[in-house]
Design a protein around this motif. Structure first.
Motif, short mmCIF file in Angstrom:
data_model
loop_
_atom_site.label_atom_id
_atom_site.label_comp_id
_atom_site.label_asym_id
_atom_site.label_seq_id
_atom_site.Cartn_x
_atom_site.Cartn_y
_atom_site.Cartn_z
N THR A 14 -6.36 3.49 66.38
CA THR A 14 -5.43 4.13 65.45
C THR A 14 -4.30 3.18 65.12
O THR A 14 -4.11 2.14 65.76
CB THR A 14 -4.85 5.42 66.05
N GLU A 15 -3.51 3.57 64.14
CA GLU A 15 -2.34 2.79 63.75
C GLU A 15 -1.09 3.57 64.11
O GLU A 15 -0.98 4.77 63.81
CB GLU A 15 -2.37 2.48 62.26
N SER A 16 -0.16 2.90 64.78
CA SER A 16 1.12 3.52 65.13
C SER A 16 2.23 2.84 64.34
O SER A 16 2.26 1.61 64.23
CB SER A 16 1.39 3.40 66.63
N LYS A 17 3.15 3.63 63.83
CA LYS A 17 4.24 3.08 63.02
C LYS A 17 5.58 3.55 63.54
O LYS A 17 5.72 4.65 64.08
CB LYS A 17 4.08 3.52 61.56
N GLY A 18 6.59 2.70 63.34
CA GLY A 18 7.96 3.07 63.71
C GLY A 18 8.07 3.42 65.18
O GLY A 18 7.60 2.69 66.06
N ARG A 19 8.68 4.56 65.44
CA ARG A 19 8.92 4.99 66.82
C ARG A 19 7.83 5.93 67.32
O ARG A 19 7.93 6.48 68.41
CB ARG A 19 10.29 5.67 66.89
N GLU A 20 6.76 6.10 66.53
CA GLU A 20 5.70 7.03 66.91
C GLU A 20 4.48 6.30 67.43
O GLU A 20 4.20 5.16 67.04
CB GLU A 20 5.32 7.92 65.73
N ALA A 21 3.75 6.95 68.33
CA ALA A 21 2.56 6.37 68.93
C ALA A 21 1.38 7.31 68.77
O ALA A 21 1.51 8.52 68.98
CB ALA A 21 2.79 6.09 70.41
N ASN A 22 0.24 6.75 68.41
CA ASN A 22 -1.02 7.47 68.39
C ASN A 22 -1.90 6.96 69.53
O ASN A 22 -1.83 5.79 69.90
CB ASN A 22 -1.74 7.26 67.06
N PRO A 23 -2.76 7.82 70.10
CA PRO A 23 -3.60 7.39 71.22
C PRO A 23 -4.69 6.41 70.79
O PRO A 23 -5.15 6.44 69.64
CB PRO A 23 -4.19 8.69 71.74
N ASN A 24 -5.09 5.57 71.74
CA ASN A 24 -6.16 4.60 71.52
C ASN A 24 -7.05 4.56 72.76
O ASN A 24 -6.58 4.77 73.88
CB ASN A 24 -5.59 3.21 71.26
N LEU A 25 -8.33 4.25 72.53
CA LEU A 25 -9.30 4.23 73.63
C LEU A 25 -10.25 3.06 73.44
O LEU A 25 -10.76 2.83 72.34
CB LEU A 25 -10.09 5.54 73.66
N TYR A 26 -10.49 2.34 74.55
CA TYR A 26 -11.36 1.16 74.52
C TYR A 26 -12.32 1.21 75.71
O TYR A 26 -12.11 1.96 76.66
CB TYR A 26 -10.52 -0.12 74.57
N GLU A 27 -13.36 0.37 75.62
CA GLU A 27 -14.36 0.34 76.68
C GLU A 27 -14.77 -1.10 76.97
O GLU A 27 -14.83 -1.94 76.08
CB GLU A 27 -15.60 1.14 76.27
N THR A 28 -15.05 -1.37 78.26
CA THR A 28 -15.58 -2.66 78.66
C THR A 28 -16.43 -2.44 79.91
O THR A 28 -16.61 -1.31 80.36
CB THR A 28 -14.45 -3.68 78.91
N ASP A 29 -16.97 -3.54 80.46
CA ASP A 29 -17.75 -3.43 81.69
C ASP A 29 -17.01 -4.11 82.84
O ASP A 29 -16.04 -4.85 82.63
CB ASP A 29 -19.14 -4.02 81.52
N ALA A 30 -17.49 -3.90 84.05
CA ALA A 30 -16.78 -4.39 85.24
C ALA A 30 -16.67 -5.91 85.26
O ALA A 30 -15.62 -6.46 85.57
CB ALA A 30 -17.48 -3.89 86.50
N ALA A 31 -17.77 -6.59 84.94
CA ALA A 31 -17.75 -8.05 84.99
C ALA A 31 -16.74 -8.63 84.02
O ALA A 31 -16.00 -9.57 84.35
CB ALA A 31 -19.15 -8.60 84.68
N THR A 32 -16.67 -8.05 82.83
CA THR A 32 -15.71 -8.53 81.83
C THR A 32 -14.28 -8.29 82.29
O THR A 32 -13.41 -9.16 82.16
CB THR A 32 -15.96 -7.83 80.48
N TYR A 33 -14.05 -7.10 82.82
CA TYR A 33 -12.70 -6.78 83.28
C TYR A 33 -12.24 -7.77 84.35
O TYR A 33 -11.11 -8.26 84.33
CB TYR A 33 -12.63 -5.35 83.82
N LEU A 34 -13.09 -8.05 85.31
CA LEU A 34 -12.71 -8.93 86.41
C LEU A 34 -12.45 -10.36 85.94
O LEU A 34 -11.72 -11.11 86.61
CB LEU A 34 -13.79 -8.92 87.49
N GLN A 35 -12.99 -10.74 84.80
CA GLN A 35 -12.78 -12.09 84.28
C GLN A 35 -11.59 -12.19 83.33
O GLN A 35 -11.16 -13.29 83.00
CB GLN A 35 -14.04 -12.56 83.55
N ASP A 36 -11.08 -11.06 82.87
CA ASP A 36 -10.01 -11.05 81.86
C ASP A 36 -8.79 -10.33 82.43
O ASP A 36 -8.67 -9.10 82.35
CB ASP A 36 -10.50 -10.36 80.59
N HIS A 37 -7.88 -11.09 83.01
CA HIS A 37 -6.72 -10.52 83.70
C HIS A 37 -5.86 -9.66 82.77
O HIS A 37 -5.28 -8.66 83.20
CB HIS A 37 -5.88 -11.65 84.29
#
Length: 506
Positions: free
Chosen positions: A361-384
């Motif tokens: 989503t896009e958030s503007k000014g002082r407002e925030a919209n929720p966002n959700l992402y996905e990855t796998d364990a191996a990728t997470y452990l390699q990307d601090h």
């Protein structure tokens, strides 16, 4: 009852102005001007606190308890005005501020009860053994004593419970330590009216005026001078990792290093075990979305990461979380700066091939919209960078291939405030494998719940290994937090009538 701030600092019972001023940045309502803090004001407040220590530290437990109760009473007497200006400055709903006010007065009264009980003093007495061979044993008694003036930095996200008269202040005052508060510029009017309540309690109970001071605003030199002032003996801080680490380093570099009790940042991972996912994955996903967006995600215990196996049960969890998040509208964030930091955090995810956007989503000014992402364990452990806190309603799902993968991932997390396991009875064996890892990683481990509610109680721990906090042996919530501002002192062969009152006749 409408409250109009006068915009001054409270220094040892006097409201004091300064040459420069700054304007508040309310989410709605009027803008007010506030005096800017200075190094000179820090020095005056610290000297007044040191002078007050010689009286306040030696008050009785009942006298300090009555003072804490009086602060709570005076805050409640200003309830409507606090809610009004707090909502204007932060954009938080009135109901949230009313609840936070209750938490603030509740923890003040909890500490009053705690010190009346006296168990926190941890008194021990080794009686003299004059006939012991080969050498006699002296009479030795030990008690916890207050350490001296304490600096407290107000938090942006809790204008009451973690700020002017919040948990750090309550714990330090209960211990017998005067407090100098560096108010947060996100809610200076709220800080001022609470300081008025503290001053009224000081006058009502006859406490020394230097027992509490509030310094508003100011540049970095004000915070630096406060943590480096030779009369300050400990610091309580809730805020960003970068700002907290800078202050922590300054405390360590002093000629007399002092403890810095900083609560800095956490992604608070949740682990959804296979049988729980199969039985109620969608339900957990919906609950996670609610926790993730509570208060626009502006909680240090916000569960920013969910770990779940690949497969149909995991897919149901993700789908339910995504659908629930999509129904959440834009929410006002505490400050323009926090809103920008949230957008910057989202940009880190958007620019990575290692993550898949599930809800972007896009958030503007002082407002925030929720966002959700996905990855796998191996990728997470390699990307601090994927493990860095994003302060706001942003979630990351990490998919794993089984319990072994989940354990490996858990070992790769940095220190956390909380870690959560969602399990059913059939998951007990996997949970037992995971629990020893999580207890090394977090200060609070919970099951089948969400960590965004922190109970103020005897058994609560709100802290954890770095970077969650700078002192893994401490908590900033609950009665154990008083230990941060005490030190043990042994008294050997001191005559009974000379000993501190709390050490006599034990």
């Amino acid at each position: 009852m409408t409250f109009t701030p006068h915009g001054k600092h409270l220094i040892a019972g006097e409201w004091v102005g300064s040459d420069q001023s700054f304007a508040s940045e309310p989410a709605h309502g009027p803008v007010h001007q506030f005096s800017v803090g200075t190094v000179d004001l820090v020095n005056r407040a610290a000297e007044a606190a040191e002078e007050a220590f010689w009286t306040y530290a030696y008050t009785t437990r009942e006298e300090r308890a009555a003072f804490l109760d009086a602060i709570a009473d005076e805050i409640e007497a200003r309830a409507e005005a606090i809610t009004e200006i707090g909502s204007q400055e932060t954009g938080l709903p009135e109901a949230r501020l009313q609840g936070e006010r209750g938490r603030t007065t509740g923890q003040l009264r909890l500490f009053a009860s705690h010190i009346r009980d006296g168990a926190y003093l941890d008194r021990r007495h080794d009686k003299a053994l004059p006939d012991r061979q080969p050498l006699p044993r002296p009479d030795i008694r030990v008690i916890q004593r207050p350490i001296g003036p304490v600096a407290v930095f107000g938090a942006s996200n809790f204008p009451l419970a973690f700020s002017t008269a919040g948990g750090d202040t309550a714990a330090a005052l209960a211990a017998g330590c005067p407090v100098v508060v560096k108010g947060h510029s996100a809610h200076p009017g709220t800080g001022e009216i609470v300081a008025e309540a503290v001053l009224a309690a000081i006058e009502k109970t006859g406490m020394p005026k230097g027992v509490f001071s509030l310094i508003q605003g100011g540049k970095r030199d004000v915070g630096t001078s406060l943590v480096q002032h030779p009369l300050i003996k400990a610091v309580g801080f809730t805020g960003s990792l970068g700002g907290g680490r800078a202050l922590f380093d300054l405390c360590a570099q002093r000629p007399e290093p002092i403890p810095f009790f900083g609560e800095l940042g956490s992604v608070n991972p949740m682990f959804i075990l296979p049988h729980a996912a199969q039985a109620r994955g969608a339900e957990i996903g919906k609950g996670w979305a609610g926790s993730l967006t509570m208060g626009a995600g502006q909680f240090c215990t916000n569960p920013g990461i969910a770990v779940i196996e690949t497969g149909a049960a995991g897919d149901a969890f993700v789908s339910a979380a995504k659908d629930a998040l999509a129904q959440v509208g834009p929410q006002t964030m505490l400050t323009e700066g926090i809103a920008k930091a949230y957008r910057d955090g989202q940009a880190r995810f958007e620019g990575r091939n290692s993550v898949t956007p599930l809800l972007s989503t896009e958030s503007k000014g002082r407002e925030a919209n929720p966002n959700l992402y996905e990855t796998d364990a191996a990728t997470y452990l390699q990307d601090h960078a994927l493990g860095e806190e994003v302060f706001g309603p942003l979630g990351l799902v990490i998919r794993v291939s089984g319990t072994d993968d989940m354990e490996k991932l858990a070992k790769g997390f940095e220190g956390q405030l909380t870690a959560t396991i969602h399990l059913d009875a059939e998951d007990a064996a996997e949970a037992r494998r995971l629990l020893p890892i999580l207890e090394r990683k977090a200060g609070r481990v919970l099951a089948n719940g969400f960590p965004t509610g922190v109970e103020v109680s005897e058994a609560m721990v709100h802290g954890g290994p770095y970077p969650a906090s700078t002192n893994f042996g401490a908590t900033s919530v609950g009665t154990l937090s008083i230990r941060r501002f005490l030190r043990p002192v042994s008294f050997q062969n001191i005559p009974e009538g000379v000993l501190p009152d709390d050490l006599q006749d034990i």
